[in-house]
Design a protein around this motif. Sequence first.
Motif, PDB file in Angstrom:
ATOM      1  N   ASN A   1     -24.151 -26.037 -62.226  1.00 42.72           N
ATOM      2  CA  ASN A   1     -24.998 -27.106 -62.780  1.00 42.72           C
ATOM      3  C   ASN A   1     -25.345 -26.905 -64.254  1.00 42.72           C
ATOM      4  N   PHE A   2     -24.878 -27.808 -65.101  1.00 45.74           N
ATOM      5  CA  PHE A   2     -25.200 -27.756 -66.529  1.00 45.74           C
ATOM      6  C   PHE A   2     -26.446 -28.575 -66.868  1.00 45.74           C
ATOM      7  N   ALA A   3     -26.905 -29.410 -65.937  1.00 40.08           N
ATOM      8  CA  ALA A   3     -28.104 -30.203 -66.215  1.00 40.08           C
ATOM      9  C   ALA A   3     -29.318 -29.282 -66.193  1.00 40.08           C
ATOM     10  N   PRO A   4     -30.219 -29.428 -67.161  1.00 37.56           N
ATOM     11  CA  PRO A   4     -31.362 -28.513 -67.220  1.00 37.56           C
ATOM     12  C   PRO A   4     -32.432 -28.869 -66.191  1.00 37.56           C
ATOM     13  N   CYS A   5     -32.098 -28.743 -64.922  1.00 38.19           N
ATOM     14  CA  CYS A   5     -33.078 -29.022 -63.856  1.00 38.19           C
ATOM     15  C   CYS A   5     -32.707 -28.248 -62.602  1.00 38.19           C
ATOM     16  N   GLN A   6     -33.707 -27.958 -61.786  1.00 37.60           N
ATOM     17  CA  GLN A   6     -33.509 -27.259 -60.518  1.00 37.60           C
ATOM     18  C   GLN A   6     -32.974 -28.237 -59.484  1.00 37.60           C
ATOM     19  N   LEU A   7     -31.865 -27.888 -58.841  1.00 31.99           N
ATOM     20  CA  LEU A   7     -31.332 -28.749 -57.786  1.00 31.99           C
ATOM     21  C   LEU A   7     -31.886 -28.325 -56.431  1.00 31.99           C
ATOM     22  N   LYS A   8     -32.185 -29.315 -55.601  1.00 34.27           N
ATOM     23  CA  LYS A   8     -32.594 -29.005 -54.223  1.00 34.27           C
ATOM     24  C   LYS A   8     -31.352 -29.044 -53.343  1.00 34.27           C
ATOM     25  N   VAL A   9     -31.036 -27.914 -52.737  1.00 33.70           N
ATOM     26  CA  VAL A   9     -29.859 -27.830 -51.860  1.00 33.70           C
ATOM     27  C   VAL A   9     -30.199 -27.027 -50.613  1.00 33.70           C
TER      28      VAL A   9
END
Lengths: 207, 207
Positions: B175-183
């Motif tokens: 993930n290059f987006a500056p945010c925490q992903l919920k997985v």
Amino acid sequence: MERSNVTKATLGRLPQYLQFLNGLPPGQYDHISATTIAKMLSLGEVQVRKDLAAISRLGKPKVGYRTSELISDLEDALGCKKLTPAILVGAGKLGRALLDYNGFEEYGVQITAAFDCNEQVLRMNKTSKEILPISLLKKYCTENGIRIGIITVGSGSAQDVCDQMLEAGITAIWNFAPCQLKVPDNVLVEQENLALSLAHLNSQISK
Amino acid sequence: MERSNVTKATLGRLPQYLQFLNGLPPGQYDHISATTIAKMLSLGEVQVRKDLAAISRLGKPKVGYRTSELISDLEDALGCKKLTPAILVGAGKLGRALLDYNGFEEYGVQITAAFDCNEQVLRMNKTSKEILPISLLKKYCTENGIRIGIITVGSGSAQDVCDQMLEAGITAIWNFAPCQLKVPDNVLVEQENLALSLAHLNSQISK
């Protein structure tokens, strides 16, 4: 406060603390404790305590940190109060992607210009920032006190670009070219290896 | 050999060993010792010994490794024998830069297609690889057994893209987006923070 004592992991969390503190309702939090910050950001308390200790004086027992002081210390550590200018050489796809990326300023760095030797790239500039011919590198860096350079050319020309950067007074290099740069001892090089993260993911799922 | 035991640092050095061994004059090195490799690559002997122990059976005392076997083990560890396909969502500048980058294959991964929802990007494709409409993501991933996805969209749409990837059967996300992903727990996420390397350089020169 010695900024150089801050580890990369700590540095990575500082913007999160700063954003959180700046977002607190005005007037309600004159002081704030590491415990409260940890709880509200779902982080480990020990980690938050260590991170803040690295960039600020210790909070007082039971009371915690004076919020305004902690914000100021975070801004100091991140260099937000005064953006450090940086330049980039190699305005191909990756270079232009970095040039347009806004996230660097949150960490106190601003890419102010890019350089390239490809005439077509210079003419076709669709980014919001200047792309200049490489012949102007030294003049630009000297006039603007640039000390950070980013290399996004191929590995064939990376050492040549590096040498030109050193001659232009640059002392810290972020190198995306997959090659080892030869630099004097007083010059910092941060080697970026984009493939590595992907390879690591791959090795984890290939069990 | 359990590939998942290999640390990221070791993984980063494996291509260098492989390149070196493949470049040896034919017939002259049936066997090679960790000491010789370390000396010729200017690396620490202990490090080389550890790296090789992580991916191959131990070399014999005084003789070292059988070169052909070591090459084969390195190729196994790097996944070079069979490239793992990966896809990317978000064909903006960064996405297209990654799409055109050749260095991933050295580490056993190949980005086979990109997806975007911007019609203009789809029409204007100047990369060597397919850029497909995001509506085809699930079909493509299922048909091609894709398990690795790369997110290069903005943080506003990253979670949505992530959810679509999970539904398409992807189990590892870069993930290059500056945010925490919920997985879910069984999904791996490697968070990339490009700004961090630059911030680290900046903090070092700002002493």
